[in-house]
Write an enzyme that holds these catalytic residues in place. Sequence first.
Site, PDB file in Angstrom:
ATOM      1  N   ALA A   1       6.158   0.876  10.003  1.00  0.00           N
ATOM      2  CA  ALA A   1       5.599   1.859   8.823  1.00  0.00           C
ATOM      3  C   ALA A   1       4.491   1.418   8.263  1.00  0.00           C
ATOM      4  O   ALA A   1       4.253   0.186   8.429  1.00  0.00           O
ATOM      5  CB  ALA A   1       6.695   2.038   7.809  1.00  0.00           C
ATOM      6  N   LYS A   2       3.925   2.086   7.433  1.00  0.00           N
ATOM      7  CA  LYS A   2       2.517   1.637   6.961  1.00  0.00           C
ATOM      8  C   LYS A   2       2.832   0.411   5.938  1.00  0.00           C
ATOM      9  O   LYS A   2       1.935  -0.324   5.701  1.00  0.00           O
ATOM     10  CB  LYS A   2       2.022   2.715   5.994  1.00  0.00           C
ATOM     11  CG  LYS A   2       0.850   3.455   6.536  1.00  0.00           C
ATOM     12  CD  LYS A   2       0.296   4.626   5.627  1.00  0.00           C
ATOM     13  CE  LYS A   2       1.268   5.639   5.703  1.00  0.00           C
ATOM     14  NZ  LYS A   2       0.809   6.706   5.028  1.00  0.00           N
ATOM     15  N   ARG A   3       4.112   0.637   5.262  1.00  0.00           N
ATOM     16  CA  ARG A   3       4.427  -0.616   4.456  1.00  0.00           C
ATOM     17  C   ARG A   3       4.522  -1.904   5.068  1.00  0.00           C
ATOM     18  O   ARG A   3       4.686  -2.967   4.239  1.00  0.00           O
ATOM     19  CB  ARG A   3       5.443  -0.257   3.590  1.00  0.00           C
ATOM     20  CG  ARG A   3       6.705   0.034   4.356  1.00  0.00           C
ATOM     21  CD  ARG A   3       7.937   0.375   3.503  1.00  0.00           C
ATOM     22  NE  ARG A   3       9.203   0.686   4.232  1.00  0.00           N
ATOM     23  CZ  ARG A   3       9.296   1.823   4.985  1.00  0.00           C
ATOM     24  NH1 ARG A   3       8.381   3.008   4.596  1.00  0.00           N
ATOM     25  NH2 ARG A   3      10.396   1.939   5.506  1.00  0.00           N
TER      26      ARG A   3
END
Length: 291
Positions: free
Chosen positions: A254-256
């Site tokens: 994920a982007k995080r």
Amino acid sequence: MAAPVVTRFAPTPSGPLHVGHLLAAAQARRLADEQGGRCLLRIEDIDVTRSRSREWVELMYEDLAWLGLHFDGEVMVQSERFGVYGAALEQLRTAGLLYPCFCTRSEIKAQIAEMGRAPHSSLGYLYPGTCRNLPPDVVAERLARGDAHAWRIDMQRVQDLIGCPEWVDLHRGTQRSVPTEYGDVVLARKEMPASYHLAVVVDDAAQGVTHVTRGEDLFDATHIHRALQAVLRLPVPLYAHHGLLRDNSGKRLAKRDGARSLASLRAAGYTPRAVRDSLTAALANGGIWQV
Ligand code: GLU
């Protein structure tokens, strides 16, 4: 002779590019190169409430240059195209396919709870249709009063009009879109004058995209896009939804996961070659990203 192939990479600048973007960009570039075609770049920055998107776009250009990924032709920037999306909305409104929805998010949640079931789809909740058939005088009064509203598309009417059109995924074969399946999606609201669904179909047509390559997380959204293409009378590209990168435990990156941003890999001393080799290794290993 078949039309020349046109693909596109269409990132949303909601953070730094990460290795998932690299995969998407590489797929689009490769398909174009294999077919002697062109690969275009489009910045999907319609969400003007995202204050840092300009900064992310600058970083994105740096990352792409560092990786040696190049694109053909002019870059399309969605935040410069609200007039075009407005015209498409007007076309749908004139055809009687849009209605204003005055429900807040919490009202919708309450309506869904009251119905005693959870009408969810893979794309989120299904709007229960509360504002679909409001009396015209109520609509006129609320609009005149300036009540906050979104514009939704009446998918039952769409389906009555166009039936269930087909589209082709190059990996999964012919698909049939059932327009009502994902409910009356929002196409515009005050702070976001065009939704992703609307902008993407308008722009794929405007850029002459023949092959849409993107992650399989957008597979279901393509059913909505196919319905919109039918009512807006837009050409229908071929689709190739690719698998997503995952970590060792099989969880989708994920982007995080900041460590997998291209900027952080660059800062940690990886060369573009090493990052590209890691992508090749991940693809050979069922999409498991190791770095
Ligand atoms: N802008 C979307 C994203 O960054 C991709 C949209 C598309 O490829 O259709 O996830």
